[in-house]
Design a protein around this motif. Structure first.
Motif, PDB file in Angstrom:
ATOM      1  N   ARG A 458     -34.340  38.940  -6.745  1.00  0.00           N
ATOM      2  CA  ARG A 458     -34.156  38.523  -5.345  1.00  0.00           C
ATOM      3  C   ARG A 458     -34.651  39.581  -4.359  1.00  0.00           C
ATOM      4  N   ARG A 459     -34.283  40.821  -4.577  1.00  0.00           N
ATOM      5  CA  ARG A 459     -34.624  41.873  -3.614  1.00  0.00           C
ATOM      6  C   ARG A 459     -36.130  42.044  -3.402  1.00  0.00           C
ATOM      7  N   PRO A 460     -36.938  42.155  -4.458  1.00  0.00           N
ATOM      8  CA  PRO A 460     -38.379  42.373  -4.225  1.00  0.00           C
ATOM      9  C   PRO A 460     -39.023  41.279  -3.381  1.00  0.00           C
ATOM     10  N   LEU A 461     -38.678  40.023  -3.653  1.00  0.00           N
ATOM     11  CA  LEU A 461     -39.305  38.936  -2.906  1.00  0.00           C
ATOM     12  C   LEU A 461     -38.826  38.889  -1.460  1.00  0.00           C
ATOM     13  N   MET A 462     -37.554  39.209  -1.231  1.00  0.00           N
ATOM     14  CA  MET A 462     -37.056  39.210   0.144  1.00  0.00           C
ATOM     15  C   MET A 462     -37.751  40.294   0.971  1.00  0.00           C
ATOM     16  N   PHE A 463     -37.969  41.465   0.379  1.00  0.00           N
ATOM     17  CA  PHE A 463     -38.648  42.539   1.108  1.00  0.00           C
ATOM     18  C   PHE A 463     -40.125  42.218   1.329  1.00  0.00           C
ATOM     19  N   LEU A 575     -27.898  44.181   0.158  1.00  0.00           N
ATOM     20  CA  LEU A 575     -28.207  43.110  -0.795  1.00  0.00           C
ATOM     21  C   LEU A 575     -28.298  43.647  -2.218  1.00  0.00           C
ATOM     22  N   PRO A 576     -27.380  43.265  -3.125  1.00  0.00           N
ATOM     23  CA  PRO A 576     -27.482  43.668  -4.529  1.00  0.00           C
ATOM     24  C   PRO A 576     -28.399  42.701  -5.277  1.00  0.00           C
ATOM     25  N   GLU A 577     -28.874  43.119  -6.420  1.00  0.00           N
ATOM     26  CA  GLU A 577     -29.702  42.240  -7.244  1.00  0.00           C
ATOM     27  C   GLU A 577     -28.799  41.353  -8.098  1.00  0.00           C
ATOM     28  N   THR A 578     -28.977  40.039  -7.989  1.00  0.00           N
ATOM     29  CA  THR A 578     -28.131  39.095  -8.716  1.00  0.00           C
ATOM     30  C   THR A 578     -28.918  38.291  -9.742  1.00  0.00           C
ATOM     31  N   LYS A 579     -30.122  38.693 -10.013  1.00  0.00           N
ATOM     32  CA  LYS A 579     -30.958  37.965 -10.977  1.00  0.00           C
ATOM     33  C   LYS A 579     -30.264  37.870 -12.340  1.00  0.00           C
ATOM     34  N   GLY A 580     -30.186  36.660 -12.887  1.00  0.00           N
ATOM     35  CA  GLY A 580     -29.679  36.448 -14.235  1.00  0.00           C
ATOM     36  C   GLY A 580     -28.171  36.456 -14.383  1.00  0.00           C
ATOM     37  N   ARG A 581     -27.440  36.725 -13.314  1.00  0.00           N
ATOM     38  CA  ARG A 581     -25.980  36.743 -13.417  1.00  0.00           C
ATOM     39  C   ARG A 581     -25.426  35.334 -13.240  1.00  0.00           C
ATOM     40  N   SER A 582     -24.421  34.999 -14.038  1.00  0.00           N
ATOM     41  CA  SER A 582     -23.819  33.677 -13.931  1.00  0.00           C
ATOM     42  C   SER A 582     -22.908  33.617 -12.719  1.00  0.00           C
ATOM     43  N   LEU A 583     -22.604  32.394 -12.282  1.00  0.00           N
ATOM     44  CA  LEU A 583     -21.691  32.225 -11.153  1.00  0.00           C
ATOM     45  C   LEU A 583     -20.328  32.809 -11.459  1.00  0.00           C
ATOM     46  N   GLU A 584     -19.931  32.741 -12.742  1.00  0.00           N
ATOM     47  CA  GLU A 584     -18.624  33.259 -13.136  1.00  0.00           C
ATOM     48  C   GLU A 584     -18.569  34.788 -13.098  1.00  0.00           C
ATOM     49  N   ASP A 585     -19.727  35.450 -13.065  1.00  0.00           N
ATOM     50  CA  ASP A 585     -19.764  36.910 -13.031  1.00  0.00           C
ATOM     51  C   ASP A 585     -19.553  37.480 -11.633  1.00  0.00           C
ATOM     52  N   MET A 586     -19.809  36.676 -10.603  1.00  0.00           N
ATOM     53  CA  MET A 586     -19.996  37.223  -9.267  1.00  0.00           C
ATOM     54  C   MET A 586     -18.761  37.927  -8.714  1.00  0.00           C
ATOM     55  N   SER A 587     -17.567  37.347  -8.895  1.00  0.00           N
ATOM     56  CA  SER A 587     -16.389  37.991  -8.313  1.00  0.00           C
ATOM     57  C   SER A 587     -16.167  39.367  -8.925  1.00  0.00           C
ATOM     58  N   MET A 588     -16.350  39.493 -10.262  1.00  0.00           N
ATOM     59  CA  MET A 588     -16.191  40.793 -10.899  1.00  0.00           C
ATOM     60  C   MET A 588     -17.314  41.752 -10.512  1.00  0.00           C
ATOM     61  N   TYR A 589     -18.525  41.225 -10.396  1.00  0.00           N
ATOM     62  CA  TYR A 589     -19.681  42.070 -10.044  1.00  0.00           C
ATOM     63  C   TYR A 589     -19.469  42.704  -8.673  1.00  0.00           C
ATOM     64  N   PHE A 590     -19.057  41.908  -7.694  1.00  0.00           N
ATOM     65  CA  PHE A 590     -18.839  42.451  -6.350  1.00  0.00           C
ATOM     66  C   PHE A 590     -17.588  43.330  -6.307  1.00  0.00           C
ATOM     67  N   ALA A 591     -16.606  43.038  -7.151  1.00  0.00           N
ATOM     68  CA  ALA A 591     -15.431  43.915  -7.224  1.00  0.00           C
ATOM     69  C   ALA A 591     -15.829  45.291  -7.743  1.00  0.00           C
ATOM     70  N   GLU A 592     -16.738  45.319  -8.711  1.00  0.00           N
ATOM     71  CA  GLU A 592     -17.206  46.598  -9.248  1.00  0.00           C
ATOM     72  C   GLU A 592     -18.070  47.343  -8.230  1.00  0.00           C
ATOM     73  N   LEU A 593     -18.878  46.610  -7.478  1.00  0.00           N
ATOM     74  CA  LEU A 593     -19.718  47.230  -6.455  1.00  0.00           C
ATOM     75  C   LEU A 593     -18.885  47.896  -5.359  1.00  0.00           C
ATOM     76  N   THR A 594     -17.763  47.268  -5.027  1.00  0.00           N
ATOM     77  CA  THR A 594     -16.943  47.749  -3.917  1.00  0.00           C
ATOM     78  C   THR A 594     -15.678  48.477  -4.363  1.00  0.00           C
ATOM     79  N   GLY A 595     -15.411  48.474  -5.680  1.00  0.00           N
ATOM     80  CA  GLY A 595     -14.175  49.078  -6.163  1.00  0.00           C
ATOM     81  C   GLY A 595     -12.944  48.328  -5.716  1.00  0.00           C
ATOM     82  N   ASP A 596     -13.038  47.006  -5.617  1.00  0.00           N
ATOM     83  CA  ASP A 596     -11.947  46.168  -5.118  1.00  0.00           C
ATOM     84  C   ASP A 596     -10.858  46.060  -6.186  1.00  0.00           C
ATOM     85  N   SER A 597      -9.775  46.789  -6.020  1.00  0.00           N
ATOM     86  CA  SER A 597      -8.720  46.841  -7.029  1.00  0.00           C
ATOM     87  C   SER A 597      -7.986  45.514  -7.171  1.00  0.00           C
TER      88      SER A 597
END
Length: 625
Positions: A458-463, A575-597
């Motif tokens: 996503r990131r390369p094409l957006m830029f 903008l993080p890269e979300t290529k190939g990640r499932s919809l079910e991954d997203m909440s955990m992925y963003f929690a890890e990015l932000t350290g959301d306890s």
């Protein structure tokens, strides 16, 4: 004040995002387990040790033999373990197999002698924390014919917006002549669609969550047809605007629902390409709208624009038929309503016959549980008062939708005929032919963009898209600034602008929100994103003639160039890269990015409760076995 409103939207979005900062993802973001296995992680989170399946086992792969160097080799040691157990702890442990049915299980420490036989509460700070469970692996899954059919039907809804843009580009001058509209009334008519679409988008989540995605499609199509009929028979500006209200509401419903439905019936590996079909359909509609000007070119102006509008009834009528006869309900929506068996039937048409549909359903249910647990951890206001991970989701998703309109796409498309005229292109069939050619070019580019998003990220094409847009608007600014430049330079600038928009900002601005929002907030958050997209489009489109008079055409395009540069900075930091990640991954992925306890804690609790048999009630966290 108009220029300030443009800049205020952008700077609020950018500086609010900058205030939040960008946190580095934890080591957990590197672990995406596709194979069922047992892993023991050490304190630095870097050691992952799979335990192979037992050669004596005749059963499925859900049990594996414990063979860890730190495990006690006594007869009482457990010999089998479910593969869903993953451990993270400063010490190394193995689960006591007798207590696995309890969400607060006993754990026998095997990393240090003094811990052997100790019972731990899994909610305590020194307990092993299960963080990863085996998930459905859709890598390498091919898109079924049914999926293509469902996505194609859903994408028809986006043709309505495209047709409205295309037909009004050619009908604008006819409306001026037939109804005696002023430039101010015309820009209000054009821009108001976005305002009414924003209202429709906000209502879409209620319809979608209560009556399903198919119900929302029906509401969108019926609203568009009714509004189009009112416009066709309008004899005054007031009646024309009344029809515009219903057309806008229908468009808003469609914009909010299309990417959600497509993303929910698409395998993660192909989601980027399939979600862009919605944008492709918008461009197909634009080409149809441009072409209507050629078809009715020799018809009297008072009749021509009515016939052009009436052709817009065809596509939503087809959509109603497909919703009733062809399209199934979204499997994720069905699961969220407890209709698992119906969801399995739909999933069996979406995925190949060899797919483990039961595991996929479990993944979806766990994702919904996880996100609901995170929502309950902080209250019911996940959008108004989000946790750090959800705030980042909203900034990325809603910010992408706002950015799409800040680049000026709707204003340029609606008034493309006026821009060509100002650039020196003579009126006639030739100019309408140029409009159709530009529409076809935009359509061709976006077809390739869909595959590029899945291949390159996503990131390369957006830029790349934003860089090309910036160059294109500066070319257009130079065309109007220096009178000795030919009209062909303006056509080149417009062709470059539309091509680079279709390469990234067009499809990407809807792909990103469709996949980053978690299931719990997806419908509502997509409605907010669509509302902000349409609201921004209203401001930009409704102020086009005013800004062109105030700043001149060259000044308007220079302003767009600097806005594009600002959007690039926003995406670079947020903008993080979300290529190939499932919809079910997203909440955990963003929690890890932000350290959301709060989300990470909800994930731990879900992992504990997911070990329960289906018929055994869950115990509250904190209760010892």
């Amino acid at each position: 004040s108009i220029v300030g409103s443009h800049l205020a939207i952008f700077f609020f979005e950018f500086f609010y995002a900058s205030y939040l900062g960008q946190q580095r993802p934890t080591a957990l973001s590197n672990f995406r387990m596709a194979q069922p296995l047992i892993s023991i992680e050490t304190e630095d989170y870097n050691t992952m040790e799979p335990i192979p399946s037992s050669p004596e086992s005749d059963g499925p792969e859900e049990s594996t033999s414990i063979s860890h160097p730190f495990s006690p080799s006594s007869p009482s040691s457990p010999t089998t373990q479910p593969t869903s157990i993953q451990l993270v702890s400063p010490q190394e442990y193995t689960y006591d197999s007798d207590s696995l049915s309890n969400p607060v299980s006993q754990v026998k420490g095997s990393g240090s002698p003094d811990k052997i036989g100790t019972t731990f509460n899994l909610d305590s700070d020194d307990s092993p924390i299960p963080v990863i469970s085996p998930t459905f692996d859709d890598s390498g899954v091919k898109v079924t014919r049914s999926t293509y059919i469902f996505v194609m039907c859903a994408a028809l809804n986006s043709c309505n917006l495209g047709y409205d843009i295309g037909v009004n580009t050619g009908a604008g001058k006819l409306l001026e002549e037939s109804l005696g509209l002023s430039k101010y009334e015309l820009e209000i008519f054009m821009g108001s669609l976005n305002l009414f679409a924003a209202t429709g988008a906000i209502c879409a989540s209620t319809i979608s969550d209560r009556f399903g995605r198919r119900g929302a499609f029906l509401v969108a199509a019926i609203g568009f047809i009714f509004g189009t009929l009112v416009q066709c028979f309008a004899t005054s500006y007031a009646t024309l605007m009344l029809g515009r209200v219903f057309v806008g509401l229908g468009v808003g419903f469609g914009l909010a629902i299309d990417p959600i439905y497509i993303s929910e019936v698409s395998p993660a590996e192909h989601r980027g390409r399939l979600v862009t079909w919605s944008e492709i359909a918008t461009n197909v509609g634009i080409v149809f709208g441009f072409s209507s000007g050629l078809i009715f070119y020799d018809v009297d102006a008072n009749v021509a624009w009515r016939l052009m509008f009436s052709m817009g009834i065809i596509l939503p009528s087809l959509l109603i038929f497909f919703v009733i006869k062809v399209m199934p309900e979204s499997p994720r929506w069905l699961i969220s309503k407890g209709r698992d068996e119906e969801a399995k039937v739909v999933l069996q048409t979406i995925y190949p016959a060899s797919s483990d549909i039961d595991l996929l359903v479990k993944d979806i249910k766990n994702a919904i549980k996880r996100e609901m647990a995170a929502e309950n951890a902080v209250g019911w206001d996940m959008i108004l008062f989000p946790t750090p991970s959800y705030r980042r989701m909203l900034l990325v998703g809603v910010g992408s939708a706002i950015a799409q309109q800040l680049v000026g796409i709707d204003a340029i498309q609606y008034f493309l005929d006026y821009i060509l005229a100002e650039a020196g292109v003579e009126e006639g069939r030739g100019r309408i032919g140029i409009l159709v050619g530009l529409g076809v070019l935009k359509l061709v580019v976006i077809v390739f963009a869909g595959r590029a998003f899945d291949k390159n990220g996503r990131r390369p094409l957006m830029f790349l898209s934003l860089f090309g847009l910036t160059v294109a608007v500066f070319i257009l600014a130079a065309t109007f600034l220096f009178e000795d430049l030919s009209a062909s330079m303006g056509i080149i600038g417009l062709a470059s602008y539309l091509s680079f928009f279709s390469l990234g900002m067009g499809p990407g601005a809807w792909l990103i929100p469709a996949e980053v929002f978690s299931t719990t907030i997806r419908a509502k958050a997509m409605s907010v994103a669509t509302f902000m997209n349409r609201a921004t489009g209203t401001i930009v489109t409704s102020s086009f003639f005013t800004l062109a008079r105030l700043l001149t055409y060259s000044g308007f395009f220079i302003l767009l160039g600097f806005i594009n540069i600002g959007i690039m900075l926003f995406f670079y930091f947020m903008l993080p890269e979300t290529k190939g990640r499932s919809l079910e991954d997203m909440s955990m992925y963003f929690a890890e990015l932000t350290g959301d306890s709060s989300v990470l804690d909800a994930e731990r609790r879900l992992q504990n409760s997911s070990k329960l048999p289906d018929d055994e009630p869950e115990l509250p966290i904190g209760t010892l076995a």
